[in-house]
Enzyme design. Structure first.
Site, short mmCIF file in Angstrom:
data_model
loop_
_atom_site.label_atom_id
_atom_site.label_comp_id
_atom_site.label_asym_id
_atom_site.label_seq_id
_atom_site.Cartn_x
_atom_site.Cartn_y
_atom_site.Cartn_z
N GLY A 812 1.62 0.82 -14.62
CA GLY A 812 2.11 -0.13 -13.44
C GLY A 812 0.86 -0.93 -13.01
CD GLU A 1276 -5.51 0.62 -5.13
OE1 GLU A 1276 -5.22 -0.38 -5.17
OE2 GLU A 1276 -5.69 1.39 -4.07
#
EC number: 1.2.3.1
Length: 1345
Positions: A812, A1276
């Site tokens: 994603g 992240e």
């Protein structure tokens, strides 16, 4: 022809040991489509459709009756025509092994080595390794790298995949105990704080793997052996709806057919013809397949050279050349060595297995890697026709397509004759591409020189280039003028002038990069010059006066060592983490490196993704029609022709939407006008996906162009075109500070965009129910609740009537937060209008064209500092290219500004950000959410200060880093101690200072290759800047047999969230993982979920699961107390009898987070993740290529829930970030069309891009009381650490410029592509190329940052 009345031959082949007989095969059907649709073997994935990613890799086995051997080779199923498989055996991932039957060692090891994350690429990886092992049960490391060179992975960073493959290799050098628990690193050692901590490097136990037993593999079917030895039919014919496929069995039959159908192309591997027919609209009613003709695969060796049949695959050619090189003296193999060099990097292994030598030669593609070498090597083409054989040279005239030197329509290429090289002859090959492997070259070349006996006088010279014209270009005129010249500096000067004059590239040349490619024309010749000079010197026959060390100092002996290409080696590394406490119960999995619980299903192909769901009764397929204009009014949409096409059911337009058509500025389906190329206008619904896709081409849309058309940030600023107000933070008195500093530096930074390139494209299945307007939706999304709400609004029905299911998502990275709602809503409109289930699956080109990606950035900075390197004032102004609608651009702008300061305390600071509105597809959320772009700007300021002060950048970083408990620019307090620890441990573990000295020493000795090293710190803020986005819920059911079903609001994207949730449940309920199961994420079980994003998925959902389990355990306490010696099942049965509820909802209200932009202060983030990374690279100043020598990462994970998953997230994010900063380049036409929308044109990192030494360490003895079990979200943060590679490249470029007395402060531009690196390493070759006035031509592409 084709004629439907004619009957096709039967197609007979085997799949996974079972015979398949197909009648009436359509030649346009690929093996991939047949496997997935006809045989329901969905383990083979469809990710790109162009043979560029390897997700559809399968093994094909064929028996060769000539050599009496069976060949096993990997292929891309998306390119293989089904009719080409007559007599072949196909093995898919399901045929290798399964959970239900028996796992193959390849499948077991890739899963248990943590080589899967989202799992979409895993079946292809398994098949590439499996095929390698069928041919080489104990392969070399080089063979492993070659086997995986054509496979892409966006999640893992490749290291664990390669580790799994390495377990099959011949024992490598290095610690033999690595990974077994006996490594010297698996012991107690002191951390930087001086305390003792248990450090471990064992992520899997190699000794537990089952051994590979080649005798247990599927045998080649005896029936196919008989078919190969005694074919029943000479010619096979397959008639399709539009195309006829003819496969003759003899050469004579083929020649007769070629005379009858002179325009029919020969199709062998389909690696060029297939993509051309699919994406370029090429169409041929008759295709001739020469694959069954042994004559065209013959190899003949003579005293003068080698004749290779035109149907030999490039992989076979590689083996043939390698064999000849081993048999012949070196002087005879110069051309063969040059060809072999290019064959190692040409495409991936699967394509080399498929593509034929003849097809490669005849296609005459401008980027052909072999034709330049074959051309200069005096190759002869042996042509065949009914009229007889004929020979023509593979010359410049042939390559240019001159009729007198070309094939006649009725002729075919039978074989290629490559003569031996001779004494005093030198042949070399060169190629420069965006990345080392599986990439089309920017420029390639073949060069050959023959000297007069005993001299350095040129007797023959041949030079041919690829990538500089419509086909391979032969520099015949230049070569002719250089005959008789001596091989010296004067000749070099003249040669460069002649070549630039003859091989000219216009400013508007296709492919762009004009100045770079012009430079390569002379740079590559200079490499050839040096190589030959070295050989001549080695022979000690070079006259001493042939060099001019004053004019060309780089040709002195000490610089010749810089020659040679970068070699690819299998990466090595160490992963260190802290062991769990010795008192922790063995069944408690928290903190242990547990395998991804879907890992084995990924490896066997049994994991079900959205498009793997079996076809539903009466299901229809949807394809989208997109705008071809960037800014225009829609005059009309004419679909009259479409509705009459076979299979077409309906066309869906904005008029069919019963509710809201999206937002005012972001329509689901365009109304009245379009704002970008790629905006969705309408959709076609048909009985098959092929019919729907073809029908979209027949919809006629009439436009009226509008002004202005804005693509670049510069134009947006000029037109005052912005999507939202400016975001600004300021502290101190910046104007006053600038007046009181020693120096001021100003500059700009450009950061390009980035495509998500999730392996699974956007896809959705909508199933309308028969009552109450209910819908079941199966979506590949990070935010099912958003899909649910959008569909509700679009259809004007309650949210409760819509159920969204997410089993797993094939990647994603932020790209499936907002966009899936758009596709889900359009598909839902189609489902309601037609009353049929609708399946919408975007192909790779449409996905990349429509969806947008990371925001490109342009920044201006002004920094004031003292001569010591202390920064006193910093002013940064950032602009991001948001595209045509708001989407998440305002949030990205906010996060960008909030995170710009990174790890530095600067007392006088002004940070500003704005999102520009342009006529490009709307950019959206992407891993890091603005931080990777913004932090690069800040670190570029640091680099600029270092250059001005004459100090190392790491000293500037240390001097300005947060040191003590402090507040950020937005007044949030934090303790930087973990940041300092990460920085110091990274310096220590990387031996930074020692290596800095070695890099400097290397650069003093090497002129044309330079090394660079850089270390960067990171302070990454986790979470959303709003409390409501941190809430989460979970539902836990305990069944009477003791099994537990867990549901939560997070979505499995590959980050292992389901695995971590079960680890949490296991700890809280005090039961083994074997009792626990997660079925899916569904809006029915857990409503109102928040997007799985911002690195908090496991954190907040884990708290909800923890809460639910604690509630259940509290209910069970009386039962347990009554029977303390009972088993879990005993307690559950007793609880049921006592009517104790065995279901519980858990809830986490979320971390408090807020930001007041009016005041410029707040606590927007729950906590920070800290890290540091050190990388060392080496660049080739002549080509711009680079290699990653080593990377060391230290990350503050606190108490990792699962070290294997967390290290995998760090590595994957690092490699993805490295791609952002080095190879991933989005190119747009002047009309706003995205060129780079396939893996061929957009280069994400491959296995060859992983640092040779790749070490990751989780900071030991770190705690945070705020989070779940003191863990941190790491999804992240690793992205930005990839910039350490970028700044190492910048460091190497600076070293080159320093040696050439050129200013070190140059404009920083990301990605640091070979083009940027080469042109930044300015030298006499960049100075001599012609430069065009930009006003005199229209460029092929435009910069948008």
């Amino acid at each position: 022809m084709p004629c439907p009345a004619q009957i096709s031959d039967d197609l007979e082949f085997f799949v996974n040991g079972r015979k398949v007989t197909e009648k009436n095969v359509d030649p346009e059907v690929t093996l991939l489509a047949f496997l997935r649709k006809n045989l329901c073997l969905t383990g083979t994935k469809d990710a790109c459709g162009t043979g560029g990613c390897g997700a559809c890799t399968v093994m094909v086995s064929q028996h060769d009756p000539v050599c009496k051997k069976t060949r096993h080779f990997s292929v891309m199923a998306c390119l293989v025509p089904l009719c080409s498989l007559h007599g072949a055996a196909v093995t898919t991932v399901e045929g290798v092994g399964s959970i239900k039957t028996r796992l193959h060692p390849v499948q077991e090891r890739i899963a248990k080595s943590h080589g899967t994350q989202c799992g979409f690429c895993t079946p292809g990886m398994v098949m590439s390794i499996y095929t390698l092992l069928r041919n080489h049960p104990q392969p070399s490391e080089e063979q492993l790298m070659e086997a995986l060179g054509g496979n892409l992975c966006r999640c893992t960073g490749y290291r664990p995949i390669l580790e799994s493959g390495r377990t099959f290799c011949m024992e490598p050098d290095g610690c033999p105990q690595k990974g077994t628990g006996q490594c010297c690193l698996d012991q107690k050692e002191s951390d930087s704080s001086g305390s003792k901590s248990d450090i471990c490097t064992k992520l899997f136990v190699k000794d537990e793997f089952q051994p590979l037993d080649p005798t247990q593999e599927l045998i080649f079917p005896p029936e196919l052996l008989r078919m190969a030895e005694n074919p029943e039919k000479q010619t096979l014919t397959f008639y399709g709806e539009r195309i006829t496929w003819i496969a003759p069995g003899t050469l004579q039959e083929l020649l007769v057919l070629k005379a009858k159908y002179p325009e029919a192309p020969l199709i062998s591997g389909n690696t060029a013809l297939g993509p051309a027919m699919k994406s370029q609209g090429h169409f041929y009613p008759v295709l001739l397949s020469p694959a069954r003709i042994p004559d065209l695969r013959m190899v003949t060796k003579t005293s003068g050279g080698l004749t290779i049949g035109a149907c030999c695959s490039l992989a076979q050619v590689k083996d043939i050349l390698a064999e000849s090189i081993s048999e012949l003296p070196q002087e005879k193999t110069q051309t063969y060595r040059a060809l072999l060099k290019h064959l190692r990097s040409l495409a991936g292994q699967q394509i080399r297995n498929m593509a034929s030598l003849g097809g490669h030669v005849i296609s005459r593609h401008c980027y052909s890697d072999l034709n330049p070498i074959l051309s200069v090597g005096n190759t002869t083409l042996n042509l065949l026709s009914e009229e007889g054989p004929r020979q023509i040279p593979l010359s410049g005239h042939f390559l240019a397509g001159l009729a007198s030197a070309d094939l006649k329509p009725e002729e075919i290429l039978g074989s290629v004759y490559i003569p031996h090289s001779q004494k005093r002859e030198f042949v070399s090959a060169f190629r420069q591409a965006q990345c080392h492997q599986n990439a089309l070259p920017d420029v390639n070349a073949g060069m050959r020189v023959l000297f007069r006996e005993g001299t350095d006088v040129i007797e023959e010279l041949s030079i041919a280039y690829g990538g500089v014209g419509p086909t391979t270009v032969s520099a015949q005129r230049s070569c002719q003028q250089l005959l008789g010249r001596r091989w010296n500096a004067l000749m070099l000067d003249e040669a460069c002038r002649l070549l630039l004059d003859e091989v000219s590239l216009p400013g508007s040349a296709l492919g762009g990069k004009v100045e770079f490619r012009r430079t390569l024309i002379v740079s590559l010749f200079f490499k050839f010059y040096l190589e030959v000079l070295q050989e001549l010197k080695a022979d000690q026959k070079l006259p001493p006066e042939s060099t001019d060390s004053q004019r060309y100092p780089e040709i002195a002996d000490r610089f010749l060592s810089s020659l040679g290409d970068f070699q690819v080696t299998l990466p090595r590394g160490v992963q260190t983490y802290q062991r769990v406490d010795s008192h922790q119960p063995l069944q408690d999995p928290v903190g242990r490196p547990i395998m991804h619980l879907s890992g084995l299903k990924h490896a066997t192909g049994e994991a079900v993704f959205c498009d793997d769901i079996p076809r539903v009764d009466k299901e229809l397929f949807m394809a989208l029609v997109t705008s071809t204009r960037a800014h225009a009014r829609i005059i009309s949409i004419d679909s009259s022709e479409v509705l009459d096409l076979p299979g077409v059911v309906d066309v869906i337009t904005a008029e069919d939407i019963p509710g809201n058509n999206g937002e005012e500025d972001d329509k689901l389906l365009a109304v009245d006008k379009v704002l970008c190329v790629g905006q969705v206008i309408c959709a076609v619904v048909a009985e098959t996906d092929v019919q729907a896709k073809r029908a979209t081409e027949k919809i006629k849309i009439t436009y009226e162009d509008l002004k202005p058309v804005i693509f670049t940030i510069e134009d947006a600023i000029k037109h005052n075109s912005f999507l939202c107000p400016e975001k600004k933070l300021e502290q101190g008195n910046i104007e006053e500070a600038f007046e009181n500093v020693d120096q001021v530096a100003e500059g700009t930074v450009h950061v390009g965009g980035q495509e998500h390139f999730y392996m699974e494209t956007q896809r959705v299945l909508v199933i309308p129910k028969t009552e109450d307007k209910e819908l079941d939706m199966y979506v590949s999304t990070q935010d099912p609740a958003h899909v649910q709400k959008t569909v509700s609004s679009t259809l004007n029905i309650p949210i409760s009537r819509i159920t969204c299911h997410v089993k797993r998502v094939g990647g994603g990275f932020g790209g499936k937060v907002g966009r899936p709602a758009v596709f889900g809503a359009i598909a839902a409109v189609g489902a309601v209008k037609t009353g049929h289930p609708i399946r919408l699956v975007l192909d790779r080109e449409d996905d990349m064209l429509i969806t947008g990606g990371r925001h490109p950035l342009f920044a201006k900075y002004k920094v004031g500092f003292m001569n010591s390197g202390r920064i006193k004032a910093l002013d940064i102004e950032c602009y991001i290219n948001g595209g045509c609608t708001l989407d998440d651009s305002e949030l990205v702008t906010e996060f960008l500004v909030l995170k710009l300061e990174n790890a530095y305390k600067i007392r006088n600071l002004r940070l500003r950000g704005r999102a520009c509105m342009t006529n490009l597809p709307s950019n959206t959320a992407f891993r890091g959410f603005g931080f990777p772009q913004g932090a690069l700007v800040t670190e570029s300021c640091i680099t600029a200060v270092a250059a001005k002060c004459g100090l190392p950048p790491e000293k500037i970083r240390e001097k300005n880093m947060y040191k003590t408990v402090d507040k950020t620019i937005y007044k949030q307090a934090f303790n930087p101690d973990p940041l300092i620890r990460c920085w110091n441990e990274c310096l220590d573990k990387s031996s930074f200072h020692i290596r800095r000295t070695r890099v400097d020493e290397f650069n003093k000795k090497s002129y044309w290759k330079k090394r660079g090293i850089a270390i960067v710190p990171m302070k990454f803020s986790v979470g959303f800047a709003a409390t409501s986005y941190h809430q989460a819920a979970a539902l836990v059911h305990i069944y009477t047999d003791g099994s537990v079903l867990v549901a939560h609001g997070g979505n499995e994207l590959g980050q292992g969230i389901h695995t971590k949730m079960l680890q949490v449940a296991s700890r809280e309920l005090k039961i083994p993982l074997s009792y626990l199961h997660i079925c899916e994420t569904s809006t029915t079980t857990v409503p109102n979920t928040i997007a799985t994003a911002a690195s908090v998925g496991a954190d907040v959902n884990g708290r909800a699961v923890q809460n639910a389990c604690q509630i259940l355990l509290k209910r069970l306490e009386p039962v347990i107390k009554k029977n303390p010696e009972g088993t879990w099942r005993d307690w559950i049965e007793a609880a049921f009898e006592k009517r104790i509820s065995l279901s519980a909802t858990g809830y986490f209200r979320g971390y408090k987070a807020f930001m007041d932009w009016e005041k410029g202060e707040g606590d927007p983030f729950p906590y920070y993740v800290y890290g540091a990374a050190c990388s060392e690279v080496e660049i080739d100043c002549l080509t711009g290529a680079h290699k990653k020598i080593r990377t060391d990462i230290v990350m503050d994970a606190c108490c990792s829930l699962n070290p294997a998953i967390d290290i995998g997230q760090i590595e994957g994010a690092f490699i993805q970030g490295m791609g952002l900063y080095t190879t991933e380049e989005l190119l747009y036409s002047p009309e706003g069309v995205l060129y780079s929308r396939s893996p061929d044109k957009y280069k994400i990192p491959t296995v060859t891009d992983v640092p040779e030494q790749f070490n990751v360490s989780l900071l030991p003895s770190s705690q945070t009381p705020l989070t779940l079990y003191s863990s941190k979200g790491l999804g992240e943060s690793g992205m930005f650490l990839g910039s350490s590679v970028f700044f190492a490249i910048v460091d190497a470029v600076a070293a080159a410029r320093r040696q050439r007395d050129i200013a070190e402060d140059f404009t920083v531009k990301s990605p640091a592509t070979p083009e940027w690196v080469r042109m930044a390493c300015a030298d006499r070759f960049t100075d001599m190329i012609p430069r065009d006035d930009p006003k005199t031509f229209k460029p092929w592409s435009i910069p948008i940052a």
